[in-house]
Motif scaffolding. Structure first.
Motif, PDB file in Angstrom:
ATOM      1  N   LYS A 116     -17.672  -8.358   7.968  1.00 18.60           N
ATOM      2  CA  LYS A 116     -16.854  -7.340   8.461  1.00 18.60           C
ATOM      3  C   LYS A 116     -17.425  -6.780   9.895  1.00 18.60           C
ATOM      4  O   LYS A 116     -18.885  -6.241   9.598  1.00 18.60           O
ATOM      5  CB  LYS A 116     -16.468  -6.279   7.717  1.00 18.60           C
ATOM      6  CG  LYS A 116     -15.397  -5.107   8.153  1.00 18.60           C
ATOM      7  CD  LYS A 116     -15.302  -4.070   7.348  1.00 18.60           C
ATOM      8  CE  LYS A 116     -14.469  -3.176   8.000  1.00 18.60           C
ATOM      9  NZ  LYS A 116     -13.992  -1.851   7.225  1.00 18.60           N
ATOM     10  N   PRO A 150      -5.241   1.334  -4.307  1.00 13.03           N
ATOM     11  CA  PRO A 150      -4.295   0.513  -4.629  1.00 13.03           C
ATOM     12  C   PRO A 150      -4.783  -0.538  -5.480  1.00 13.03           C
ATOM     13  O   PRO A 150      -3.835  -1.323  -5.978  1.00 13.03           O
ATOM     14  CB  PRO A 150      -3.831  -0.316  -3.387  1.00 13.03           C
ATOM     15  CG  PRO A 150      -4.528   0.528  -1.956  1.00 13.03           C
ATOM     16  CD  PRO A 150      -5.459   1.100  -2.633  1.00 13.03           C
ATOM     17  N   ILE A 182     -13.258  -5.767   4.398  1.00  8.79           N
ATOM     18  CA  ILE A 182     -13.735  -5.993   2.831  1.00  8.79           C
ATOM     19  C   ILE A 182     -12.783  -6.534   2.125  1.00  8.79           C
ATOM     20  O   ILE A 182     -12.794  -7.557   1.492  1.00  8.79           O
ATOM     21  CB  ILE A 182     -14.504  -4.688   2.242  1.00  8.79           C
ATOM     22  CG1 ILE A 182     -15.728  -4.507   3.422  1.00  8.79           C
ATOM     23  CG2 ILE A 182     -14.840  -5.077   1.070  1.00  8.79           C
ATOM     24  CD1 ILE A 182     -16.384  -3.070   3.117  1.00  8.79           C
ATOM     25  N   GLU A 183     -11.656  -5.706   1.900  1.00  6.27           N
ATOM     26  CA  GLU A 183     -10.489  -6.122   1.106  1.00  6.27           C
ATOM     27  C   GLU A 183      -9.491  -7.137   2.018  1.00  6.27           C
ATOM     28  O   GLU A 183      -9.791  -7.297   3.236  1.00  6.27           O
ATOM     29  CB  GLU A 183      -9.526  -5.047   0.905  1.00  6.27           C
ATOM     30  CG  GLU A 183     -10.234  -3.761   0.067  1.00  6.27           C
ATOM     31  CD  GLU A 183     -10.667  -4.338  -1.228  1.00  6.27           C
ATOM     32  OE1 GLU A 183     -10.197  -5.102  -1.940  1.00  6.27           O
ATOM     33  OE2 GLU A 183     -11.692  -3.464  -1.841  1.00  6.27           O
ATOM     34  N   LYS A 227      -6.341   0.560   8.277  1.00  8.51           N
ATOM     35  CA  LYS A 227      -5.497   0.509   6.904  1.00  8.51           C
ATOM     36  C   LYS A 227      -5.134   1.910   6.530  1.00  8.51           C
ATOM     37  O   LYS A 227      -5.717   2.707   6.709  1.00  8.51           O
ATOM     38  CB  LYS A 227      -6.044  -0.297   6.004  1.00  8.51           C
ATOM     39  CG  LYS A 227      -6.517  -1.713   6.040  1.00  8.51           C
ATOM     40  CD  LYS A 227      -7.492  -2.350   4.816  1.00  8.51           C
ATOM     41  CE  LYS A 227      -7.727  -3.694   5.363  1.00  8.51           C
ATOM     42  NZ  LYS A 227      -8.598  -4.310   4.297  1.00  8.51           N
ATOM     43  N   HIS A 269      -5.405   5.263   0.705  1.00  9.22           N
ATOM     44  CA  HIS A 269      -4.558   6.224   0.016  1.00  9.22           C
ATOM     45  C   HIS A 269      -5.338   7.120  -0.950  1.00  9.22           C
ATOM     46  O   HIS A 269      -6.253   6.365  -1.606  1.00  9.22           O
ATOM     47  CB  HIS A 269      -3.212   5.927  -0.588  1.00  9.22           C
ATOM     48  CG  HIS A 269      -3.489   5.654  -2.125  1.00  9.22           C
ATOM     49  ND1 HIS A 269      -3.521   4.452  -2.774  1.00  9.22           N
ATOM     50  CD2 HIS A 269      -3.509   6.500  -3.178  1.00  9.22           C
ATOM     51  CE1 HIS A 269      -3.653   4.498  -4.033  1.00  9.22           C
ATOM     52  NE2 HIS A 269      -3.521   5.622  -4.188  1.00  9.22           N
ATOM     53  N   GLN A 293     -20.443  -4.013  -2.927  1.00 11.09           N
ATOM     54  CA  GLN A 293     -19.271  -4.334  -3.693  1.00 11.09           C
ATOM     55  C   GLN A 293     -19.001  -5.827  -4.025  1.00 11.09           C
ATOM     56  O   GLN A 293     -19.203  -6.681  -3.022  1.00 11.09           O
ATOM     57  CB  GLN A 293     -18.046  -3.751  -2.547  1.00 11.09           C
ATOM     58  CG  GLN A 293     -16.766  -3.483  -3.223  1.00 11.09           C
ATOM     59  CD  GLN A 293     -15.930  -2.692  -2.149  1.00 11.09           C
ATOM     60  OE1 GLN A 293     -16.032  -2.578  -1.075  1.00 11.09           O
ATOM     61  NE2 GLN A 293     -14.619  -2.507  -2.721  1.00 11.09           N
ATOM     62  N   ARG A 316       0.692  -1.065  -0.015  1.00  7.77           N
ATOM     63  CA  ARG A 316      -0.137   0.015  -0.003  1.00  7.77           C
ATOM     64  C   ARG A 316       0.648   1.255  -0.041  1.00  7.77           C
ATOM     65  O   ARG A 316       0.640   2.341  -0.664  1.00  7.77           O
ATOM     66  CB  ARG A 316      -0.942  -0.132   1.144  1.00  7.77           C
ATOM     67  CG  ARG A 316      -2.138  -0.844   1.206  1.00  7.77           C
ATOM     68  CD  ARG A 316      -3.027  -0.858   2.336  1.00  7.77           C
ATOM     69  NE  ARG A 316      -4.102  -1.591   2.230  1.00  7.77           N
ATOM     70  CZ  ARG A 316      -5.405  -0.889   1.538  1.00  7.77           C
ATOM     71  NH1 ARG A 316      -5.114   0.576   1.465  1.00  7.77           N
ATOM     72  NH2 ARG A 316      -6.388  -1.544   1.506  1.00  7.77           N
TER      73      ARG A 316
HETATM   74  P1  XMP Z   1     -11.684  -2.304   4.158  1.00 12.88           P
HETATM   75  O1  XMP Z   1     -10.804  -3.312   3.720  1.00 12.88           O
HETATM   76  O2  XMP Z   1     -10.947  -1.592   4.960  1.00 12.88           O
HETATM   77  O3  XMP Z   1     -12.283  -1.347   3.442  1.00 12.88           O
HETATM   78  O4  XMP Z   1     -12.721  -3.118   5.041  1.00 12.88           O
HETATM   79  C1  XMP Z   1     -13.299  -0.554   3.349  1.00 12.88           C
HETATM   80  C2  XMP Z   1     -13.682   0.074   2.009  1.00 12.88           C
HETATM   81  O5  XMP Z   1     -12.724   0.914   1.770  1.00 12.88           O
HETATM   82  C3  XMP Z   1     -12.191   0.366   0.514  1.00 12.88           C
HETATM   83  N1  XMP Z   1     -10.592   0.632   0.474  1.00 12.88           N
HETATM   84  C4  XMP Z   1      -9.889   1.858  -0.038  1.00 12.88           C
HETATM   85  N2  XMP Z   1     -10.525   2.899  -0.594  1.00 12.88           N
HETATM   86  N3  XMP Z   1      -8.206   3.721  -0.985  1.00 12.88           N
HETATM   87  C5  XMP Z   1      -9.715   3.944  -0.885  1.00 12.88           C
HETATM   88  O6  XMP Z   1     -10.116   4.963  -1.578  1.00 12.88           O
HETATM   89  C6  XMP Z   1      -7.791   2.731  -0.136  1.00 12.88           C
HETATM   90  O7  XMP Z   1      -6.815   2.420  -0.177  1.00 12.88           O
HETATM   91  C7  XMP Z   1      -8.533   1.675   0.104  1.00 12.88           C
HETATM   92  N4  XMP Z   1      -8.455   0.231   0.865  1.00 12.88           N
HETATM   93  C8  XMP Z   1      -9.878  -0.128   0.880  1.00 12.88           C
HETATM   94  C9  XMP Z   1     -12.661  -0.756   0.334  1.00 12.88           C
HETATM   95  O8  XMP Z   1     -12.656  -1.342  -1.199  1.00 12.88           O
HETATM   96  C10 XMP Z   1     -13.927  -1.015   0.977  1.00 12.88           C
HETATM   97  O9  XMP Z   1     -15.099  -0.360   0.361  1.00 12.88           O
END
Ligand code: XMP
Length: 333
Positions: free
Chosen positions: A325, A214, A330-331, A164, A167, A254, A117
């Motif tokens: 989650k 990313p 999610i990712e 996380k 970005h 998603q 990342r």
């Molecule tokens: P996670 O994986 O944290 O993701 O449960 C929550 C939402 O955020 C999106 N996601 C990102 N969006 N930059 C973004 O603009 C990023 O680096 C990034 N990483 C995760 C993910 O797809 C989900 O919708």
């Protein structure tokens, strides 16, 4: 990002008439702010940057310079469709940069998710800054900051930690400090979509599911290789195609494919066939802080499995991730 609070009196934009009024107001404000100066925008093709691009093109036409960086981690045909929409249909001043090799070379052998990342985020800024330095007379930087980003910054300023390192463009080098133009910074996502439709952007772009900065980089787990990335991109395109055909695209918030760096033994054409699994993730959520699993009809899962294993080289199994989650994010990275 400039931190400003949404006035309590601001009406929620839910109709075309309200969106049209917002657009007229922003067009006037942008013109008053930038005059005859040039504005730069990193146009990813996501909903927010696309709406900002459309608003600015409406306000100042070719004084807006859009830069689309293809980091090689976009989904199938995504960069092509950004170019088609903005260069061909909106007559935008658009610079397309294919930086695939720069990114994939840097990511070679890097398996640790946060390092991946960080590398992608930093290189994105490097590529964008390189392009910006080639341009002359830019005075402003437009950004697709939306109100949840502002709320997130307020939270972080209060000392709450993010899970996380998400970005978005920001933190440009010292020599590239521009004044910001942030025409949607007081809007929530649903309002950005209403404004996007009122501006006449394609429905598929306005209702595009969220896609992380990313990109496929955090879905091609561990150290990215070009062949596994290619398999992921093809498998993901099949999943999206089947969701479209089966009316699931608008029901599921998603949905995407993840390909881990693991091989299992399979059989194809009566021979041993080692391949990666394609993992399907399909979730619903309102704020991405928590998410539930969608019940995808078995028939769709069967079709997706049959197509991916038949059409995508290197994939020999399809799995469906049933984890909400929390506990899974999610990712996968
Ligand atoms: P996670 O994986 O944290 O993701 O449960 C929550 C939402 O955020 C999106 N996601 C990102 N969006 N930059 C973004 O603009 C990023 O680096 C990034 N990483 C995760 C993910 O797809 C989900 O919708």
């Amino acid at each position: 990002m400039e931190i400003s609070k949404r006035p309590e009196s601001m009406e929620r934009i839910t109709t075309k008439a309200l969106a049209d009024a917002y657009i007229a107001e922003q067009v006037a404000e942008i013109r008053a702010q930038v005059g005859d100066k040039k504005v730069l925008l990193a146009l990813s093709g996501g909903v927010d940057s696309s709406v900002v691009a459309a608003l600015l093109i409406k306000a100042i036409g070719k004084q807006l310079v859009c830069v689309h960086v293809n980091h090689g981690l976009m989904r199938k045909n995504e960069s092509e469709s950004v170019v088609k929409t903005f260069r061909d249909e909106w007559d935008a001043n658009l610079i397309y940069v294919d930086a695939t090799d720069r990114f994939l070379d840097l990511l070679k052998d890097v398996a640790e998710p946060e390092r991946k990342r960080k590398i992608i985020g930093a290189e994105f800024i490097n590529v964008f800054a390189d392009e910006a330095r080639k341009l002359e007379g830019i005075s402003y930087l437009a950004q697709g900051t939306i109100y949840p980003d502002i709320l997130e910054s307020i939270k972080q300023a209060e000392g709450k930690k993010a899970v996380k390192s998400h970005h978005n463009v920001g933190g440009l080098p010292e020599d590239l400090q521009f004044e910001l133009v942030e025409p949607i910074k007081l809007l929530f996502k649903d309002e950005v979509r209403v404004v996007g439709e009122a501006l006449g952007l394609p429905h598929a772009m306005v209702y595009r599911q969220p896609f992380p900065g990313p990109g496929l980089g955090v879905r091609c787990l561990g150290a990215i290789t070009r062949d596994r990335l290619h398999a992921l991109r093809e498998a993901d395109a099949i999943l999206r195609d089947e969701f479209d055909k089966n009316g699931l695209a608008e029901k599921v918030w998603q949905y995407f494919v993840v390909v881990p760096d693991v091989k299992s033994v399979g059989v194809k054409n009566e021979s041993r066939y080692e391949g990666w699994p394609a993992i399907i993730r399909a979730v619903n959520t309102t704020d991405a802080m928590s998410a539930t699993i969608e019940e995808i009809p078995y028939a769709v899962l069967h079709t997706v499995t049959a197509r991916i294993t038949a059409e995508v080289d290197g994939i020999n199994r399809v799995l469906y991730d049933l984890t909400p989650k929390p506990v899974g994010t999610i990712e996968w990275e």
